[in-house]
Design an enzyme around this catalytic site. Structure first.
Site, PDB file in Angstrom:
ATOM      1  N   GLY C  29       0.796  -1.228   0.000  1.00  0.00           N
ATOM      2  CA  GLY C  29       0.000   0.000   0.000  1.00  0.00           C
ATOM      3  C   GLY C  29       0.825   1.272   0.000  1.00  0.00           C
ATOM      4  O   GLY C  29       0.289   2.349  -0.248  1.00  0.00           O
ATOM      5  N   CYS C 237     -28.191  -8.425 -15.656  1.00  0.00           N
ATOM      6  CA  CYS C 237     -27.671  -8.111 -16.990  1.00  0.00           C
ATOM      7  C   CYS C 237     -28.724  -8.481 -18.030  1.00  0.00           C
ATOM      8  O   CYS C 237     -29.286  -9.579 -17.989  1.00  0.00           O
ATOM      9  CB  CYS C 237     -26.375  -8.887 -17.238  1.00  0.00           C
ATOM     10  N   CYS C 240     -27.062 -11.589 -20.182  1.00  0.00           N
ATOM     11  CA  CYS C 240     -26.757 -12.912 -19.624  1.00  0.00           C
ATOM     12  C   CYS C 240     -27.504 -13.181 -18.329  1.00  0.00           C
ATOM     13  O   CYS C 240     -27.373 -14.252 -17.754  1.00  0.00           O
ATOM     14  CB  CYS C 240     -25.247 -13.067 -19.403  1.00  0.00           C
ATOM     15  N   CYS C 262     -23.384  -6.424 -18.590  1.00  0.00           N
ATOM     16  CA  CYS C 262     -22.164  -6.633 -17.813  1.00  0.00           C
ATOM     17  C   CYS C 262     -21.054  -5.729 -18.339  1.00  0.00           C
ATOM     18  O   CYS C 262     -20.825  -5.655 -19.542  1.00  0.00           O
ATOM     19  CB  CYS C 262     -21.674  -8.070 -17.948  1.00  0.00           C
ATOM     20  N   CYS C 268     -19.583 -11.922 -19.282  1.00  0.00           N
ATOM     21  CA  CYS C 268     -20.895 -11.965 -19.922  1.00  0.00           C
ATOM     22  C   CYS C 268     -20.895 -13.034 -21.034  1.00  0.00           C
ATOM     23  O   CYS C 268     -21.822 -13.825 -21.158  1.00  0.00           O
ATOM     24  CB  CYS C 268     -21.211 -10.587 -20.490  1.00  0.00           C
TER      25      CYS C 268
END
Lengths: 363, 191, 286
Positions: C29, C237, C240, C262, C268
């Site tokens: 980080g 979605c 899908c 998506c 997808c």
């Protein structure tokens, strides 16, 4: 039925073809040669070399041609090329006191050894469009004088002789290089100068102008401005002398600035310094003013909170390749982030509505 | 086998071998305790293949290297200079230090970074007689639950990690194998 | 391809980047300064990610590039092409097959594996930058672990809007020490930052590299009474039928009709190939 947007690759190829066609323009008009750009648009070439940090007029001319005259785009091409070049070594500092001057003026002394040489300047042209140029008129040869053989001394040397200007002792420390090390604050003056000399001309000009208008005004006189060619020499480890590897054209500006003196220093003049590739007069003067403004701490002056005194502000925003890249990246797709904002605003509005509606119902 | 000289034992295909070597080193640093194969360099004795490969992968004229004790031989110096150009310095200025744990000496000799720049710390390449997944118990970033690694000196390494985010980072090398221990790892004695 | 070194960058530059990556992994980080090079693509267009990928790739890799979750967005296409030309690596659009994924603004929906690496393109790596523009100040704040300003900002959001109004580039705390900008991913993706793969972040213009090793604790900043929430459009979605994926909203006609699809195009596609359908594909499948 909905079909997701596809075919990025084809679109990119087609865009490139179209770009090439637009770059060429009408084929009824003769194509520009690199030599024409180098010889006839030499100040554009100089700017590309200065901000591209690479002294090569032919490559700069090529970049200008490829970039359709967009100088920042041309600078970008040069920078990207430059980083791929191997480093063979470092030159010695160039001796600008030995410069073969095409132009040399001082605003501080009416005359001095070497004289005032106007050189090829726009200064006293009246800015009237010259329609004769549209007819592609050839120009007569300019009158020639005898070239000066001896070196032209720096004006500040005369002030230094009197001890009335701040001394700038020569150091043997190798300066940092912002193309090889990440920027770190507070920075040293050589790094600031490197940043300014390759900084965007418009940005440095704006910063310099702001000091003249009172944002950390430092009363600059152009002690000297000189343009000309200097030899570039390099020490070769196997030899015990420096060899001449070529010459570069430079513009150097040294400003003489007022200074009240401090507890430890008697009143004396101080300096700002600008050195830029090619004939780049505006840039070198601007650089000198900004350099001087950034020296407030070293000279024991007050921080007036002016933008030009703020090294982190100036150095972080002077580079036009960084700036234009980040600025223009906002035209890339951001629909994922925008979608998350959209959902959030919808949600907040829904919640706000709910807070208001029950109240109304109760009334 | 041909005689080892300062000119031999480098990468024969630098960009590709360095890429593979870095991936091994990076994976080791990202997954403390994991032992990986690291090859490509053939350094002079007493350097291990893994340690020599690390030097070839990470060192150049911009990094100071300290060669500790037995690792500091004329042959090693020549090899290092020829292949990397890295200046050989003392422990206090080293970006990378190489040697056995005994030779490297107390960790207080090395840079641990500063509060604002903890990255400015030394990386120690510790040559080990053996490298096994036994001994100290490790936990922290890069480790799913716990991992085990043979460490030369648990108290000293524990003291190093307790300075986090300051501290040194370590590669342990043995033959052609490497494991790593960043300062972020929590170390417990066996059991 | 032979005009340039493998993966474009010269070896010395790669070594410099590689050293920064190692320090980044050692201090999760923390933003390691590195001497970012000028790349043949504009700053802000993935130069940091490209440099990190170039320093990390081997010829054995299979490389995937996504922008906004999609493989066929123009900048993703352009970066993929760059590495095809300069590194000769195999490329793929399938998350499953990729060993190294460079991304802008998304984390793939499919869970990444131990043997994968994801490289994020980062515009502004400093999570505190919009609260304090000075690098000298923010560096001090990180060194002192002084993150009060960030909490104040988030809390001001709550008092003004009743919710935290950061919806992307949502700050996280890594391994209990450094507050980090996860790059402008939607906060929906934040929980995925604790993963099995190695995560590397490259900010070219700002000259920073940082990293999150696998299995590292990554906590989105929040408050007890206002816990972090990973949100997305409240729809399945339309292609899908996925209920668990991040969605793009598409305007489909002049009347302003909408559909949701998506954002992860590979996810997808996989679902549709497995026979899943959504509102707009039901008729076709039937």
């Amino acid at each position: 039925m909905y079909v997701a947007v596809k075919g990025g690759e084809k679109a990119i190829e087609n865009a490139h073809s179209w770009l090439a066609e637009e770059r060429r323009g009408s084929t009824d008009v003769a194509e520009l040669s690199i030599a024409q750009i180098r010889e006839q648009l030499s100040l554009a070439v100089n700017r590309v070399m200065a901000e591209g940090s690479l002294f090569d007029p032919d490559l700069a001319a090529l970049a200008i041609k490829q970039a359709r005259g967009d100088l920042i785009e041309a600078i970008f091409l040069i920078r990207a090329y430059r980083t791929t070049l191997p480093r063979f070594g470092c030159s010695n500092p160039v001796a600008t006191a030995e410069m073969a001057c095409d132009r040399r003026i001082s605003a501080t002394f009416k005359d001095a050894p070497g004289g005032q040489v106007l050189g090829p300047t726009f200064d006293y042209t009246h800015r009237l469009l010259d329609f004769k140029l549209a007819a592609e008129g050839e120009v007569p040869d300019a009158p020639k004088g005898a070239p000066r053989d001896e070196p032209t001394p720096h004006i500040t040397e005369f002030l230094q002789g009197e001890g009335i200007i701040q001394d700038e002792p020569e150091g043997d420390e190798t300066p940092d290089d912002l193309t090889r090390q990440p920027m770190e604050f507070p920075s040293k003056r050589p790094l600031r100068l490197q940043s300014l000399t390759r900084g965007d001309e418009g940005f440095v000009l704006g910063m310099a102008y702001s000091t003249q208008r009172g944002y950390a005004r430092n009363h600059a006189f152009v002690g000297e401005l000189r343009i000309g060619k200097v030899a570039v020499e390099m020490d070769i480890p196997e030899l015990d002398f420096a060899i001449d590897i070529g010459e570069v054209e430079l513009t150097e500006c040294e400003t003489v600035n007022q200074f009240k003196g401090s507890k430890t220093e008697p009143p004396q003049f101080t300096r700002g310094y600008g050195l830029v590739f090619g004939q780049s007069e505006r840039k070198s003067i601007a650089m000198a003013l900004v350099d001087r403004a950034l020296r407030w701490k070293e000279l024991g002056e007050d921080n007036l909170g002016a933008p030009a005194q703020d090294e982190e502000f100036v150095l972080s925003h002077a580079d036009n390749i960084q700036a234009t890249g980040f600025l223009e990246h906002i035209k890339l797709p951001h629909y994922v982030d925008f979608q998350s904002e959209l959902e959030l605003v919808r949600k907040l509005r829904r919640e706000a509505e709910e807070r208001i509606t029950p109240k109304e119902a109760a009334e | 086998m041909t005689k080892q000289s300062q000119f031999s034992g480098g990468f024969s295909d630098a960009s590709i071998q360095a890429a593979h070597a870095f991936r091994a080193a990076m994976t080791a640093m990202a997954r403390p305790g994991e032992i990986r194969s690291l090859t490509g360099g053939l350094p002079p004795k007493p350097l291990s293949i893994a340690a020599g490969t690390l030097l070839l992968t990470l060192c150049d004229p911009e990094t100071n290297v300290y060669l500790a004790g037995a690792a500091d031989t004329p042959a090693v110096r020549q090899w290092l200079t020829f292949h990397t150009g890295a200046p050989v310095t003392g422990a206090a200025e080293a970006d990378f230090a190489l040697g056995t744990w005994q030779d490297l000496g107390p960790l207080t000799a090395y840079r641990i970074g500063t509060a604002e720049y903890p990255d400015r710390s030394a990386t120690l390449i510790v040559e080990c007689a053996e490298l096994t997944n036994a001994g100290a118990t490790l936990s922290g970033p890069g480790i799913r639950d716990t991992a085990c690694l043979s460490l030369p000196d648990i108290p000293a390494l524990h003291a190093n990690s307790s300075m986090f985010p300051l501290g040194c980072d370590f590669f342990f090398t043995c033959g052609s194998e490497v494991a790593a221990l960043p300062r972020s790892t929590t170390i417990r004695s066996e059991g | 391809m032979s005009e340039y070194n493998f993966a474009y960058l010269d070896e010395q530059t790669k070594r410099m980047i590689r050293r920064a990556i190692l320090k980044g992994l050692a201090v999760p980080g923390y933003q390691v300064p590195f001497a970012s090079r000028e790349m043949p693509m504009p700053y802000g267009w993935g130069t940091g990610g490209v440099q990190v990928s170039a320093a990390t790739l081997t010829p054995d890799d299979t490389f995937k590039v996504i922008d906004q979750g999609a493989d066929d967005t123009t900048n993703a296409v352009s970066i993929r092409k760059f590495f095809e030309n300069t590194a000769g690596v195999e490329t793929t659009e399938e998350t499953e097959k990729a060993s190294l994924i460079q991304t802008r603004h998304r984390i793939p929906e499919a869970k990444l594996r131990e043997d994968q690496i994801i490289v994020y393109q980062v515009p502004i790596p400093e999570p505190l930058r919009f609260l304090e523009p000075r690098e000298t100040e923010t560096r001090k704040m990180h060194s002192l672990e002084e993150y009060g300003l960030m909490h104040v900002k988030l809390y001001e959001d709550i008092s003004q809007h009743g919710a935290i109004s950061t919806s992307y580039a949502y700050p996280v705390k890594v391994s209990g020490r450094y507050v980090m900008d996860p790059s402008p991913i939607p906060k929906f993706d934040n929980p995925k930052l604790e993963m099995d793969a190695i995560q590397l972040f490259g900010a070219g213009r700002e000259q920073r590299i940082y990293a999150v090793p696998p299995h590292t604790k990554v906590v989105s900043l929040d408050f007890e009474d206002y816990p972090f929430e990973a949100t997305k459009a409240d729809h399945p979605c339309d292609l899908c039928g996925a209920e668990d994926s991040y969605l793009d909203e598409v305007i489909t006609d002049d009347a302003g009709s909408r559909m949701f699809v998506c954002s992860d195009t590979d996810y997808c596609r996989c679902r549709r190939e497995a026979g899943h359908t959504g509102r707009m594909t039901k008729d076709v499948a039937a």
